[in-house]
Write a protein that holds these residues in place. Sequence first.
Motif, PDB file in Angstrom:
ATOM      1  N   LEU A   1      51.901  32.269  20.926  1.00 32.17           N
ATOM      2  CA  LEU A   1      52.562  33.331  20.170  1.00 32.17           C
ATOM      3  C   LEU A   1      52.706  32.961  18.704  1.00 32.17           C
ATOM      4  CD1 LEU A   1      55.437  34.081  22.693  1.00 32.17           C
ATOM      5  CD2 LEU A   1      53.615  35.658  22.049  1.00 32.17           C
TER       6      LEU A   1
ATOM      7  N   GLY B   1      49.275  42.775  30.049  1.00 34.18           N
ATOM      8  CA  GLY B   1      47.950  42.746  30.650  1.00 34.18           C
ATOM      9  C   GLY B   1      48.068  42.516  32.153  1.00 34.18           C
ATOM     10  N   ASN B   2      46.930  42.367  32.808  1.00 32.32           N
ATOM     11  CA  ASN B   2      46.954  42.177  34.260  1.00 32.32           C
ATOM     12  C   ASN B   2      47.517  40.820  34.671  1.00 32.32           C
ATOM     13  OD1 ASN B   2      46.109  44.638  35.308  1.00 32.32           O
ATOM     14  ND2 ASN B   2      43.948  44.176  34.927  1.00 32.32           N
ATOM     15  N   VAL B   3      47.417  39.816  33.788  1.00 36.46           N
ATOM     16  CA  VAL B   3      48.027  38.526  34.127  1.00 36.46           C
ATOM     17  C   VAL B   3      49.548  38.675  34.149  1.00 36.46           C
ATOM     18  CG1 VAL B   3      48.414  36.162  33.334  1.00 36.46           C
ATOM     19  CG2 VAL B   3      46.101  37.083  33.369  1.00 36.46           C
ATOM     20  N   ALA B   4      50.092  39.401  33.164  1.00 34.39           N
ATOM     21  CA  ALA B   4      51.541  39.649  33.146  1.00 34.39           C
ATOM     22  C   ALA B   4      51.967  40.349  34.439  1.00 34.39           C
ATOM     23  CB  ALA B   4      51.916  40.494  31.929  1.00 34.39           C
TER      24      ALA B   4
ATOM     25  N   ARG C   1      54.536  44.523  23.019  1.00 34.85           N
ATOM     26  CA  ARG C   1      54.879  44.767  21.604  1.00 34.85           C
ATOM     27  C   ARG C   1      54.467  46.160  21.163  1.00 34.85           C
ATOM     28  NH1 ARG C   1      50.560  40.745  18.545  1.00 34.85           N
ATOM     29  NH2 ARG C   1      48.716  41.400  19.692  1.00 34.85           N
TER      30      ARG C   1
ATOM     31  N   ARG D   1      47.466  46.861  28.532  1.00 35.23           N
ATOM     32  CA  ARG D   1      46.115  46.465  28.969  1.00 35.23           C
ATOM     33  C   ARG D   1      45.971  46.429  30.498  1.00 35.23           C
ATOM     34  NH1 ARG D   1      43.747  42.937  25.021  1.00 35.23           N
ATOM     35  NH2 ARG D   1      44.474  43.654  22.993  1.00 35.23           N
TER      36      ARG D   1
ATOM     37  N   GLU E   1      46.901  47.879  39.543  1.00 37.68           N
ATOM     38  CA  GLU E   1      47.797  46.719  39.431  1.00 37.68           C
ATOM     39  C   GLU E   1      49.207  47.183  39.083  1.00 37.68           C
ATOM     40  OE1 GLU E   1      44.591  46.574  38.728  1.00 37.68           O
ATOM     41  OE2 GLU E   1      44.197  44.943  40.133  1.00 37.68           O
TER      42      GLU E   1
ATOM     43  N   PRO F   1      57.910  39.970  20.026  1.00 34.03           N
ATOM     44  CA  PRO F   1      58.685  38.715  20.050  1.00 34.03           C
ATOM     45  C   PRO F   1      58.649  38.027  18.693  1.00 34.03           C
ATOM     46  CG  PRO F   1      56.586  38.427  21.174  1.00 34.03           C
ATOM     47  CD  PRO F   1      56.686  39.883  20.826  1.00 34.03           C
TER      48      PRO F   1
ATOM     49  N   GLY G   1      47.132  36.324  26.949  1.00 33.20           N
ATOM     50  CA  GLY G   1      45.685  36.198  26.980  1.00 33.20           C
ATOM     51  C   GLY G   1      45.192  34.761  27.013  1.00 33.20           C
TER      52      GLY G   1
ATOM     53  N   PRO H   1      37.619  36.502  26.702  1.00 37.65           N
ATOM     54  CA  PRO H   1      38.291  36.716  27.991  1.00 37.65           C
ATOM     55  C   PRO H   1      38.644  38.168  28.265  1.00 37.65           C
ATOM     56  CG  PRO H   1      39.829  35.789  26.407  1.00 37.65           C
ATOM     57  CD  PRO H   1      38.516  35.911  25.695  1.00 37.65           C
TER      58      PRO H   1
ATOM     59  N   GLY I   1      37.542  41.959  30.629  1.00 39.45           N
ATOM     60  CA  GLY I   1      36.798  42.577  31.726  1.00 39.45           C
ATOM     61  C   GLY I   1      37.226  42.068  33.093  1.00 39.45           C
TER      62      GLY I   1
HETATM   63  P1  NAP Z   1      44.959  40.833  28.098  1.00 42.06           P
HETATM   64  O1  NAP Z   1      44.484  41.893  29.007  1.00 42.06           O
HETATM   65  O2  NAP Z   1      44.202  40.605  26.842  1.00 42.06           O
HETATM   66  O3  NAP Z   1      46.500  41.182  27.735  1.00 42.06           O
HETATM   67  C1  NAP Z   1      47.203  40.396  26.814  1.00 42.06           C
HETATM   68  C2  NAP Z   1      48.553  41.056  26.495  1.00 42.06           C
HETATM   69  O4  NAP Z   1      49.250  40.178  25.614  1.00 42.06           O
HETATM   70  C3  NAP Z   1      48.433  42.398  25.774  1.00 42.06           C
HETATM   71  O5  NAP Z   1      49.442  43.252  26.209  1.00 42.06           O
HETATM   72  C4  NAP Z   1      48.651  41.994  24.301  1.00 42.06           C
HETATM   73  O6  NAP Z   1      49.210  43.014  23.511  1.00 42.06           O
HETATM   74  C5  NAP Z   1      49.683  40.901  24.470  1.00 42.06           C
HETATM   75  N1  NAP Z   1      49.750  40.039  23.299  1.00 42.06           N
HETATM   76  C6  NAP Z   1      48.745  39.340  22.710  1.00 42.06           C
HETATM   77  N2  NAP Z   1      49.213  38.633  21.668  1.00 42.06           N
HETATM   78  C7  NAP Z   1      50.545  38.888  21.591  1.00 42.06           C
HETATM   79  C8  NAP Z   1      51.574  38.464  20.725  1.00 42.06           C
HETATM   80  N3  NAP Z   1      51.336  37.624  19.735  1.00 42.06           N
HETATM   81  N4  NAP Z   1      52.831  38.936  20.944  1.00 42.06           N
HETATM   82  C9  NAP Z   1      53.081  39.799  21.946  1.00 42.06           C
HETATM   83  N5  NAP Z   1      52.143  40.237  22.810  1.00 42.06           N
HETATM   84  C10 NAP Z   1      50.888  39.799  22.626  1.00 42.06           C
HETATM   85  O7  NAP Z   1      45.007  39.397  28.780  1.00 42.06           O
HETATM   86  P2  NAP Z   1      45.325  38.909  30.288  1.00 42.06           P
HETATM   87  O8  NAP Z   1      46.413  39.688  30.910  1.00 42.06           O
HETATM   88  O9  NAP Z   1      45.447  37.439  30.168  1.00 42.06           O
HETATM   89  O10 NAP Z   1      43.992  39.230  31.075  1.00 42.06           O
HETATM   90  C11 NAP Z   1      42.721  38.609  30.712  1.00 42.06           C
HETATM   91  C12 NAP Z   1      41.590  39.315  31.444  1.00 42.06           C
HETATM   92  O11 NAP Z   1      41.661  39.030  32.843  1.00 42.06           O
HETATM   93  C13 NAP Z   1      41.665  40.826  31.313  1.00 42.06           C
HETATM   94  O12 NAP Z   1      40.370  41.333  31.189  1.00 42.06           O
HETATM   95  C14 NAP Z   1      42.287  41.245  32.623  1.00 42.06           C
HETATM   96  O13 NAP Z   1      42.026  42.582  33.009  1.00 42.06           O
HETATM   97  C15 NAP Z   1      41.679  40.225  33.583  1.00 42.06           C
HETATM   98  N6  NAP Z   1      42.521  40.113  34.797  1.00 42.06           N
HETATM   99  C16 NAP Z   1      42.311  41.017  35.778  1.00 42.06           C
HETATM  100  C17 NAP Z   1      43.107  40.985  36.909  1.00 42.06           C
HETATM  101  C18 NAP Z   1      42.895  42.006  37.981  1.00 42.06           C
HETATM  102  O14 NAP Z   1      41.893  42.719  37.954  1.00 42.06           O
HETATM  103  N7  NAP Z   1      43.787  42.133  38.942  1.00 42.06           N
HETATM  104  C19 NAP Z   1      44.119  40.025  37.035  1.00 42.06           C
HETATM  105  C20 NAP Z   1      44.313  39.112  36.005  1.00 42.06           C
HETATM  106  C21 NAP Z   1      43.504  39.175  34.868  1.00 42.06           C
HETATM  107  P3  NAP Z   1      48.295  43.808  22.446  1.00 42.06           P
HETATM  108  O15 NAP Z   1      47.486  44.746  23.266  1.00 42.06           O
HETATM  109  O16 NAP Z   1      49.288  44.441  21.565  1.00 42.06           O
HETATM  110  O17 NAP Z   1      47.432  42.764  21.742  1.00 42.06           O
END
Ligand code: NAP
Length: 456
Positions: free
Chosen positions: A108, A152-155, A195, A202, A207, A279, A324, A369, A371
Amino acid sequence: MLRVAVVGSGPSGIYAAQALVAQDLVPGVRVDVLDRLPCPYGLVRYGVAPDHERIKSLQRGLRSVLEHERVTFVGNVPVGAGGVEPGRLAGLYHAVVYCVGAAADRSLGIPGEELPGSRSATEFVSWYSAHPDTATGRFGLRARTVVVIGMGNVAVDVARILARGAEELRPTDVPQSALGVLAGSRVRQVVMVGRRGPSQARFTTKELRELGALPGARVVVEPAELARDPWYAGPAPDAPSPPAVVRRNLDVLRGWAAAGPVDGDVSGRRIALRFFLRPVELLERGGRVAGVRFARTGPDGEGGIRDTGAYEDIAAELVLRAVGYRGVPLPGLPFDPVHGTVPHRAGRVLRDGVPSPGEYVAGWIKRGPTGVIGSNRSCAKETVASLIEDAPLLAHRPAAPDPLAVLRSWGLRPVEWDGWQSIERAEAALGRSLGRGPVKIPDWPGLMGAARGDGG
Ligand code: NAP
């Protein structure tokens, strides 16, 4: 005969191997799929949540590739930092395809991030997935409130695992130590914070919906917060309508908003989804995290956000940053630090802007990272198409007749397919002894002992 090494046995690596041996496009090609772990499947084994059985079942398809007669799984062979240098590996194979993913988490960059009680979500995922680099005692779950930063989906994954009852996870392969901690968890509330607005979240709808279907947990949203999103009430008559996934997500959120407040309901766990909170600082008390300070944001009218000047503190004893993943440089390979990827053209690694003979990338280290798992199939196919085009030239490069023998002569102890099968048998036996299905072994000595067949 063309000898190819694929580095990384996650989905992108295995799809690359599959594309290489498919339809005999490269007659006589032999593919060694290397991994630093003794276990294959990368994030399918160590990232997909244990309660996502359908996605986990993709392992069956990946397995059939590793069992192909021209493909060899070679575990326990680190490449890069502390392992085999890419330059040396290149001398053993006609071509090397790097499919090493994005191994680190984004940070962050705000004060307090390093406080005890502030962890990355990927660490939590590794813990409940039994990754052998994450100590089994890493999480105690003594917190009553957990803030999860990110939408995102990890959250969503970590919020769901925190809110689920341990009994529901018992039929999965979650390690026994983590199951015990989850059973004794004191967590009552998980607050997921974005935010930006719900239109910019995302996560995918399936999910998101799952959160509302958890037995013993309630999802709460703040209607006034959702209403700040320009698309929440529906697009203006002459404005473009939102993409389908946004429409579906908003429908789910509207349903939860309509269900009303649950203040009277004190049973079960609560998952709160909060939006428009950026944050700015992790708060400290007694040397540990005590909460997060957020700047209240609002839409800027152009799809982004701006600060409103207001702040809100949310108290929490555990903060998980789910913002992410990030690619890490592999010593010996070029790296683009801005995007966290290896520079490439259609999968050919570029050194000083020029394709480097015999070096390729696929998956997250190629495109970042993003898709779903299936996205790696087309990504790997593009890379392999480049490799096949180059095959006549690659065949003239030197390669070792028996690369595994050379790796052994360098002091490495590869775990081959029979070693992995031995781990599978040990995990099945461990599960039987606990009255469960297969249970993952969470540490290096246990995995290596099982690979050797000790007590499996
Ligand atoms: P992600 O999809 O890129 O989501 C990251 C989240 O963090 C976004 O909401 C982003 O907000 C937020 N964020 C980034 N920088 C920030 C900051 N400085 N302060 C506050 N919020 C911030 O990443 P991910 O959840 O790690 O997932 C990675 C990939 O794995 C994705 O393609 C995801 O779909 C995939 N995945 C899929 C599944 C599933 O299919 N079940 C499960 C886990 C992961 P902003 O949009 O505002 O940047």
